[in-house]
Design an enzyme around this catalytic site. Structure first.
Site, PDB file in Angstrom:
ATOM      1  N   ASP A 143       1.122  -1.553   0.214  1.00  0.00           N
ATOM      2  CA  ASP A 143       0.228   0.266   0.270  1.00  0.00           C
ATOM      3  C   ASP A 143       0.958   1.614  -0.011  1.00  0.00           C
ATOM      4  OD1 ASP A 143      -1.765   2.017  -0.155  1.00  0.00           O
ATOM      5  OD2 ASP A 143      -2.217   1.591   2.630  1.00  0.00           O
ATOM      6  N   ASP A 189      -1.720  -1.466  -3.656  1.00  0.00           N
ATOM      7  CA  ASP A 189      -2.426  -0.197  -5.444  1.00  0.00           C
ATOM      8  C   ASP A 189      -1.118  -0.768  -5.911  1.00  0.00           C
ATOM      9  OD1 ASP A 189      -0.223   1.707  -4.160  1.00  0.00           O
ATOM     10  OD2 ASP A 189      -2.056   1.831  -2.580  1.00  0.00           O
ATOM     11  N   ASP A 231      -5.461 -10.552 -15.848  1.00  0.00           N
ATOM     12  CA  ASP A 231      -6.552 -11.880 -15.263  1.00  0.00           C
ATOM     13  C   ASP A 231      -7.968 -11.200 -16.004  1.00  0.00           C
ATOM     14  OD1 ASP A 231      -8.029 -13.579 -13.949  1.00  0.00           O
ATOM     15  OD2 ASP A 231      -6.565 -12.911 -11.774  1.00  0.00           O
ATOM     16  N   GLU A 288      -6.916 -21.198 -16.354  1.00  0.00           N
ATOM     17  CA  GLU A 288      -7.495 -21.789 -15.032  1.00  0.00           C
ATOM     18  C   GLU A 288      -8.617 -22.853 -15.506  1.00  0.00           C
ATOM     19  OE1 GLU A 288      -9.544 -19.906 -10.898  1.00  0.00           O
ATOM     20  OE2 GLU A 288     -10.243 -19.758 -12.358  1.00  0.00           O
ATOM     21  N   HIS A 342      -4.069 -16.768  -4.220  1.00  0.00           N
ATOM     22  CA  HIS A 342      -5.288 -16.253  -3.739  1.00  0.00           C
ATOM     23  C   HIS A 342      -6.347 -16.882  -3.461  1.00  0.00           C
ATOM     24  CE1 HIS A 342      -6.931 -16.238  -8.090  1.00  0.00           C
ATOM     25  NE2 HIS A 342      -7.533 -15.933  -6.994  1.00  0.00           N
TER      26      HIS A 342
HETATM   27  C1  GLC Z   1     -11.598 -17.376 -10.589  1.00  0.00           C
HETATM   28  C2  GLC Z   1     -11.026 -16.642  -9.199  1.00  0.00           C
HETATM   29  C3  GLC Z   1     -11.563 -16.943  -7.835  1.00  0.00           C
HETATM   30  C4  GLC Z   1     -12.929 -16.400  -7.931  1.00  0.00           C
HETATM   31  C5  GLC Z   1     -13.829 -16.845  -9.148  1.00  0.00           C
HETATM   32  C6  GLC Z   1     -14.852 -16.372  -9.725  1.00  0.00           C
HETATM   33  O1  GLC Z   1     -11.869 -18.716  -9.729  1.00  0.00           O
HETATM   34  O2  GLC Z   1      -9.559 -16.836  -9.047  1.00  0.00           O
HETATM   35  O3  GLC Z   1     -11.190 -16.093  -6.892  1.00  0.00           O
HETATM   36  O4  GLC Z   1     -13.599 -16.341  -7.064  1.00  0.00           O
HETATM   37  O5  GLC Z   1     -12.642 -17.232 -10.956  1.00  0.00           O
HETATM   38  O6  GLC Z   1     -13.775 -15.103 -10.927  1.00  0.00           O
HETATM   39 CA    CA Z   2      -3.191   2.039  -1.955  1.00  0.00          CA
END
Ligand code: GLC
Ligand code: CA
Length: 560
Positions: free
Chosen positions: A21, A29, A98, A256, A328
């Site tokens: 941050d 950020d 992403d 993914e 994550h």
């Molecule tokens: C993927 C992401 C996850 C998110 C889900 C919906 O699994 O990694 O964090 O909640 O998609 O977008």
């Molecule tokens: Ca910040």
């Protein structure tokens, strides 16, 4: 095999909200990321994947995007983003964004327009069905709990969301929607992005016509998997996406992908696959139960080994998996894969070497290089993760006591990986001068980057050595392209494999606290890595200490 620029790279995932941050509002950020680029360069990473930082109401921490063309002000500005891409480039790093296009946010303009005129253009960007009293269009259970259908505000229709109700699914059958997605992707790629990580992609193809399946819990609903198993034809969308976007830019793409069908691996990541790579989630999902997190079984060292080796056998030389121990969306790898009570620097280094040297592209999740650990949940009120909150209810409904339910979600909660990055032993782990949006793990006084970068014996320094080894011209060809062959596969609590080539390497990890002996098949020439000071060898027999890991360069004769 055609060599690609990404094959020999090392990737690092940043969860922007928790990385650094810069302005004291408690939220990480983009300027914060820029200020840590030297740290990342020094570690040796090449590819930075940023979890979403687009404009978003953050109902699912940014995986609910309300404008694909702007940066959320909490994370910075588009100028910051451009500066990040440029500053990364100066350091020979590329940035991945992403790509979250199975769904958008219910605050996206498309969704608002669909509410205003469900029969118009934007109504067709989503899955809408007429509302019938007392009956849902289908009985699917959303990933975050409850039915996938909710009322489309101000209309007599309902919309589909396989994730949270603030994440309406986009209708990929509509060519106009697909155009919008490709246009946005190319816009980003033209800015100089290295590519994308592609979120939840398997869900974009629904089995049509939408219909119900056999319920699998008391709630009368069924898992989305029932529908996904029946859905076919995703390849048409994904090859179109590849041709219209990645291919034109020679971009890296990592999917993914859960639930691909048997035999589909070559379509996804083969020579002419939809993606450059996809994550190996074999160990991630091991022990998961359709009933919920409370019913999951733990993973043992032998299970971990078998998960890795079966993925490796499946992929062979078809393409490149991306290897992870965490991201994550779950617990920290060291907390999940190291038996309870044994988590220490030595075992963390062992796990690091065993996973990092598998064939594929290694991804490090922020803080993994420090050996960051889970933060056990004490009370449900402290939990931010919407998934964990739902699983808590699921556990209670299954009859667990509140204490048992807390324990059950604690091991899986996505907050485990989302606690702020531990930079130093200063207040809030040096992450922020304000109040962190999610509590810092109190172990930051012992586990932090400032201490570890100074310590040649730290987990951080070990990761740095692993990365340097992967890049060392003498071993690179073997580590990147060499075949993987398990050794002593049946030995309990031992994970060992060859990476074959010139030279051949042998990786051996003693996955337990007790010592164990191995007799080498052939002589070794060099010890390339060792997480112990000594190597106890007698005539080709090595006594491995508890959690010792070795990387040996074998005698050339092995290969003659
Ligand atoms: C993927 C992401 C996850 C998110 C889900 C919906 O699994 O990694 O964090 O909640 O998609 O977008
Ligand atoms: Ca910040």
């Amino acid at each position: 095999m055609n060599k690609k620029w990404w094959h020999d790279k090392v990737a690092y995932q940043i969860y922007p909200k928790s990385f650094y941050d810069s302005n004291g509002d408690g939220i990480g950020d983009i300027p914060g990321i820029i200020s840590k680029l030297d740290y990342l360069q020094d570690l040796g990473v090449d590819i930075l994947w940023l979890s979403p930082c687009y404009q978003s109401p953050l109902a699912d921490q940014g995986y609910d995007i309300s404008d694909y063309y702007s940066i959320d002000p909490r994370f910075g500005t588009m100028e910051d983003m451009d500066r990040l891409i440029a500053e990364a480039k100066k350091r020979d790093m590329v940035v991945l964004m992403d790509l979250v296009v199975n769904h958008c946010s219910d605050e996206h303009e498309w969704f608002r327009k669909a509410c205003e005129d469900p029969d118009g253009t934007y109504g067709q960007y989503f899955y809408l069905r007429d509302k019938k009293e007392g009956e849902l269009p289908t009985n699917w259970r959303s990933y975050f709990g409850g039915p996938v259908w909710d009322d489309l505000p101000g209309t007599s229709k309902q919309y589909l969301h396989v994730f949270h109700k603030k994440q309406p699914d986009l209708n990929w059958e509509n060519p106009k929607l697909r155009e919008e997605v490709y246009q946005n992707m190319n816009w980003w790629l033209e800015k100089g992005l290295g590519g994308f990580r592609i979120d939840a992609i398997i869900n974009i193809k629904k089995a049509l016509p939408l219909h119900s399946y056999e319920p699998d819990r008391e709630d009368g609903l069924c898992s989305i998997h029932a529908m996904l198993e029946e859905a076919t034809g995703i390849g048409e969308f994904l090859s179109e996406m590849r041709d219209r976007t990645f291919r034109k830019h020679d971009a890296f793409s990592v999917g993914e992908v859960f639930n691909e069908k048997p035999g589909e691996l070559p379509d996804f990541i083969g020579e002419n696959g939809y993606f450059s790579s996809m994550f190996d989630f074999n160990a991630t999902i091991f022990g998961h139960s359709e009933k919920g997190w409370y019913d999951a079984s733990p993973i043992t060292p032998d299970d971990y080994k078998n998960c890795c080796f079966s993925s490796q056998a499946k992929v062979g030389e078809i393409g490149f998996l991306s290897n992870i121990i965490e991201n994550h969306d779950g617990p920290r790898g060291v907390s999940r894969y190291i038996p309870e009570g044994d988590c220490c620097n030595k075992s963390k280094k062992m796990l690091a070497a065993l996973s990092f040297l598998l064939r594929g592209i290694p991804f490090i999740y922020q803080g993994q290089e420090l050996g960051m650990e889970n933060l056990p949940v004490v009370s449900i009120d402290e939990v931010d993760d919407i998934s964990a909150r739902n699983e808590y209810q699921v556990a209670l409904e299954a009859g667990l006591s509140p204490e048992e339910a807390i324990k059950a979600i604690s091991a899986h909660s996505r907050d485990n990986a989302r606690t702020p990055m531990q930079w130093s032993d200063e207040a809030n782990a040096g992450f922020t001068t304000g109040t962190p949006w999610l509590p810092v793990n109190p172990n930051y006084t012992a586990i932090n980057a400032a201490a570890q970068t100074e310590d040649a014996d730290s987990v951080y320094s070990f990761y740095k050595e692993l990365i340097a080894l992967r890049k060392n011209p003498a071993y690179k060809e073997t580590i990147v392209y060499g075949a993987l062959e398990p050794v002593w596969r049946e030995r309990h609590n031992l994970m060992a494999y060859y990476r074959k080539g010139a030279p051949t390497l042998l990786v051996i990890g003693n996955y337990q606290k007790e010592p164990q002996e191995v007799t080498l098949p052939t002589a070794y020439k060099n010890v390339l890595l060792n997480n112990e000071k000594e190597l106890a060898e007698n005539n080709g027999t090595i006594t491995l200490q508890g959690y010792q890991v070795l990387v040996l360069e074998m005698e050339d004769s092995y290969y003659e």
